[in-house]
Design a protein around this motif. Structure first.
Motif, PDB file in Angstrom:
ATOM      1  N   LEU A  54       0.828  -1.205   0.000  1.00 36.51           N
ATOM      2  CA  LEU A  54       0.000   0.000   0.000  1.00 36.51           C
ATOM      3  C   LEU A  54       0.860   1.252   0.000  1.00 36.51           C
ATOM      4  O   LEU A  54       0.372   2.361  -0.182  1.00 36.51           O
ATOM      5  CB  LEU A  54      -0.923   0.010   1.227  1.00 36.51           C
ATOM      6  N   PRO A  80      -0.980  -4.818  -4.136  1.00 34.07           N
ATOM      7  CA  PRO A  80      -1.581  -5.466  -2.967  1.00 34.07           C
ATOM      8  C   PRO A  80      -2.434  -6.676  -3.384  1.00 34.07           C
ATOM      9  O   PRO A  80      -2.492  -7.673  -2.676  1.00 34.07           O
ATOM     10  CB  PRO A  80      -2.459  -4.381  -2.365  1.00 34.07           C
ATOM     11  N   GLN A  81      -3.060  -6.565  -4.543  1.00 31.03           N
ATOM     12  CA  GLN A  81      -3.909  -7.662  -5.026  1.00 31.03           C
ATOM     13  C   GLN A  81      -3.091  -8.915  -5.324  1.00 31.03           C
ATOM     14  O   GLN A  81      -3.586 -10.024  -5.191  1.00 31.03           O
ATOM     15  CB  GLN A  81      -4.647  -7.231  -6.308  1.00 31.03           C
ATOM     16  N   LEU A 106     -16.472 -11.653  -0.261  1.00 25.14           N
ATOM     17  CA  LEU A 106     -15.872 -10.751  -1.248  1.00 25.14           C
ATOM     18  C   LEU A 106     -14.365 -11.005  -1.388  1.00 25.14           C
ATOM     19  O   LEU A 106     -13.783 -10.778  -2.444  1.00 25.14           O
ATOM     20  CB  LEU A 106     -16.110  -9.305  -0.804  1.00 25.14           C
ATOM     21  N   ARG A 109     -11.526 -14.601  -3.503  1.00 26.40           N
ATOM     22  CA  ARG A 109     -11.402 -14.426  -4.945  1.00 26.40           C
ATOM     23  C   ARG A 109     -11.119 -15.728  -5.677  1.00 26.40           C
ATOM     24  O   ARG A 109     -11.481 -15.867  -6.833  1.00 26.40           O
ATOM     25  CB  ARG A 109     -10.298 -13.410  -5.292  1.00 26.40           C
TER      26      ARG A 109
ATOM     27  N   TRP B 125      -8.454  -3.645  -1.702  1.00 19.30           N
ATOM     28  CA  TRP B 125      -7.299  -4.044  -2.503  1.00 19.30           C
ATOM     29  C   TRP B 125      -6.614  -5.246  -1.877  1.00 19.30           C
ATOM     30  O   TRP B 125      -6.245  -6.195  -2.568  1.00 19.30           O
ATOM     31  CB  TRP B 125      -6.286  -2.893  -2.646  1.00 19.30           C
ATOM     32  N   LEU B 129      -9.498  -7.267  -4.540  1.00 18.84           N
ATOM     33  CA  LEU B 129     -10.357  -6.582  -5.504  1.00 18.84           C
ATOM     34  C   LEU B 129      -9.535  -5.587  -6.325  1.00 18.84           C
ATOM     35  O   LEU B 129      -8.770  -4.808  -5.772  1.00 18.84           O
ATOM     36  CB  LEU B 129     -11.481  -5.826  -4.781  1.00 18.84           C
ATOM     37  N   SER B 130      -9.730  -5.611  -7.638  1.00 21.57           N
ATOM     38  CA  SER B 130      -9.033  -4.654  -8.496  1.00 21.57           C
ATOM     39  C   SER B 130      -9.614  -3.268  -8.240  1.00 21.57           C
ATOM     40  O   SER B 130     -10.629  -3.123  -7.572  1.00 21.57           O
ATOM     41  CB  SER B 130      -9.224  -5.033  -9.962  1.00 21.57           C
ATOM     42  N   HIS B 131      -8.944  -2.256  -8.798  1.00 23.77           N
ATOM     43  CA  HIS B 131      -9.444  -0.897  -8.599  1.00 23.77           C
ATOM     44  C   HIS B 131     -10.857  -0.746  -9.166  1.00 23.77           C
ATOM     45  O   HIS B 131     -11.699  -0.071  -8.594  1.00 23.77           O
ATOM     46  CB  HIS B 131      -8.491   0.103  -9.258  1.00 23.77           C
ATOM     47  N   GLN B 133     -13.103  -3.215  -9.565  1.00 28.18           N
ATOM     48  CA  GLN B 133     -14.040  -3.935  -8.682  1.00 28.18           C
ATOM     49  C   GLN B 133     -14.287  -3.153  -7.404  1.00 28.18           C
ATOM     50  O   GLN B 133     -15.404  -3.119  -6.889  1.00 28.18           O
ATOM     51  CB  GLN B 133     -13.473  -5.319  -8.342  1.00 28.18           C
TER      52      GLN B 133
END
Lengths: 372, 224
Positions: A54, A80-81, A106, A109, B125, B129-131, B133
């Motif tokens: 981040l 971060p993803q 959520l 993933r 993030w 989750l992508s930006h 999403q």
């Protein structure tokens, strides 16, 4: 405590001169809990955010479970993803418009959409939140929100858990309960865990390893005991609130007896041999409260020959299961902080103002290099 | 006999709808970057966004004429490119309305995005989750009421716009004669009855819109 080898755990090296100065190096093995401690503004949270991706430092390398997350020299910087981080935010950061179950699902993933609800329900059960699936986060107590946030962090199948002051948002009474609860849950996963806290007691209680930060610089990493009893500088000693920290001077080295002799405020002390110093060197030294013995009036004991001195009690404070005594050492301006069990205070009828004899255990005296 | 100018009413509706559609996209872009990004000239952009709030519509209209008029470099270039002038045309009105209603769209959106804690986006993030999403699943639902009031306000504001329209569009039936221009036109012609009917319509329209905004923004977050 496990030691991080090449393919497990976390290794971080970060440097940056501008903006927020950083100069950090730390490691955390799988299944270990590393506490980052330091005063507020020391860069603890920034460091955690660097690990999560981040915040991007000017220079650095972060390797987690053998995967390179950041290597500025090779222009690698995973988002971060891509990093698989379980991040527990200070304010929990639960999505307020989603139910507890949706908050968790959520983050699932890599689970097929049709199986997410069931997988999320499993995770909630793991953190003892079954029955709360349909609740909105705002209707949960602080502890429940924290567990929901933990379930969400675990849903990510993280390779590391990052906890940012997780107990600071709750009151003192629930804090202790939460710590226990949280640690039981967190310890079930065999991941490196990095905990940011400004609470030293918390760090000592929970951590396998502790890293002391100040002004963005990591000063020392070691077990809490190592750091509290053998800080590598007076700076670290101050940062971890070592109370018995004094200036002194080396008189002579006696390696054959395993002793370094110190001059301190007119006393001569015998300390455990520290080979780095020479006679005449100015030094800092410290001693943990447990390294100071109170001379018993009823029957003298063995340790009393070591570095004996006289003084009088200026304060008696009972904190939980120990009593803190502060002793003004005779003929000096210095005070010694010592811990003793309450029954010793009672048996010896200790009172403020009373004269006492104390001994500083030789092997507990730790010498550090001079710095002004 | 009171005469309701339905063509003007339809034109006003069409103008408002086009304006709001453009402002939705533009407003979201600007509001998000003002809320979360630090960049050079941010304060300048904030000032520019707020400027139409205090600028007399005639002044805005004057500059639009100056920059997009047939005699201007930009205007003549655009005209040779599209075969259509921006002044005294519907597209010119849309451009003017977008600028004039910009603050009404951006301000509520900005407040809504600013109210979303940064940690929520970071948590999204970190949850993978992508930006994009994050925008759909987290930001948009949380900023919902702000966005709705932004759209409603700019819609109502465009419906009632007068000065800019008169300056840039004139009074061409079916092309630039909006309802408020029609009202003015009727008053000039001493047709008080028609002006009254149309004014009442706009009044009701404005009242309903503002009430809806209050209903939407005061509503607590939906419980599911």
């Amino acid at each position: 405590m496990h030691h991080p080898d090449k393919n497990s755990g976390l290794r971080v090296r970060i440097r940056q001169q501008t903006h927020i100065p950083l100069d950090a190096e730390l490691a955390c093995g799988s299944g270990d809990l590393l506490a980052l401690v330091g005063p507020s503004g020391s860069g603890k949270s920034t460091l955690l955010r660097c690990i999560a991706g981040l915040y991007r430092p000017a220079w650095g390398s972060i390797i987690c479970s053998g995967r390179i997350w950041l290597d500025t020299d090779r222009h690698i910087d995973r988002t971060p993803q891509q990093r698989r981080v379980g991040f527990l935010f200070q304010d929990f950061a639960l999505f307020p418009h989603l139910s507890v179950l949706d908050n968790v699902s959520l983050a699932l993933r890599d689970v097929a959409k049709s199986e997410r609800k069931a997988a999320a329900a499993d995770l909630l059960e793991r953190v003892n939140l079954d029955g709360f699936e349909d609740r909105l986060p705002t209707t949960l107590s602080g502890g429940q929100q924290q567990r929901a946030a933990l379930a969400r962090a675990l849903a990510r199948r993280p390779e590391i858990l990052l906890l940012d002051e997780p107990f600071s948002a709750v009151d003192q009474v629930t804090r202790r309960k939460l710590r226990l609860e949280m640690m039981q849950l967190v310890r079930q996963v065999s991941l490196p865990i990095v905990l940011v806290t400004h609470d030293l007691d918390e760090a000592c209680m929970l951590a396998d390893s502790m890293c002391v930060l100040h002004g963005g610089k990591t000063y020392q990493q070691g077990t809490p005991r190592e750091i509290l009893e053998r800080p590598n500088s007076a700076n670290v000693a101050r940062l971890v609130d070592v109370r018995n920290l004094f200036e002194g001077r080396v008189i002579e080295q006696m390696p054959e007896r395993g002793i370094t002799r110190l001059a301190w405020e007119g006393y001569q002390l015998e300390a455990a041999y520290a080979k780095e110093y020479a006679g005449g060197d100015r030094v800092w030294w410290c001693i943990p409260p447990t390294g100071i013995l109170l001379h018993s009036r009823l029957r003298p004991s063995k340790g009393e020959k070591e570095n004996a001195m006289q003084g009088h009690i200026i304060e008696i404070v009972r904190v939980g299961a120990v009593t803190n005594l502060i002793v003004q050492v005779s003929r000096t301006r210095s005070k010694l902080h010592m811990d003793c069990p309450p029954h010793v205070v009672t048996r010896n009828a200790l009172q403020v103002g009373e004269h006492v004899g104390v001994s500083l255990l030789q092997r507990s005296i730790h010498i550090m290099p001079w710095q002004s | 006999m009171a005469h309701m100018d339905w063509t003007a009413f339809a034109l006003s509706l069409r103008l408002s709808a086009c304006t709001v559609a453009i402002l939705l996209v533009l407003g979201l872009l600007v509001a998000r970057s003002l809320a979360w990004r630090e960049f050079k000239g941010k304060h300048l952009l904030e000032a520019v966004v707020a400027l139409p709030l205090v600028l007399p519509p005639t002044v805005l209209g004057y500059y639009l004429l100056l920059f997009f008029g047939r005699e201007s470099v930009l205007g003549s270039a655009l005209e040779s490119l599209t075969g259509q002038s921006l002044v005294f045309s519907f597209s010119g009105l849309v451009l003017a309305s977008v600028i004039y209603s910009f603050p009404f769209a951006v301000q509520p959106m900005l407040r809504a995005f600013e109210a979303i804690p940064h940690s929520l986006r970071e948590a999204a993030w970190c949850s993978g989750l992508s930006h994009w999403q994050t925008f759909w699943r987290i930001e948009l639902p949380l900023a919902r009421s702000g966005i709705i009031s932004a759209l409603a306000l700019s819609f109502a504001h465009t419906m009632g716009e007068f000065g800019v329209v008169l300056m840039v569009g004139g009074n061409i039936p079916g092309e630039t004669r909006t309802l408020s221009i029609a009202i003015y036109d009727r008053v000039q012609a001493f047709d008080e009855a028609s002006a009254g009917v149309m004014s009442l319509l706009l009044l009701i329209f404005a009242f309903v819109t503002v009430s809806l905004v209050y209903v939407f923004t005061r509503q607590p977050p939906r419980h599911r």
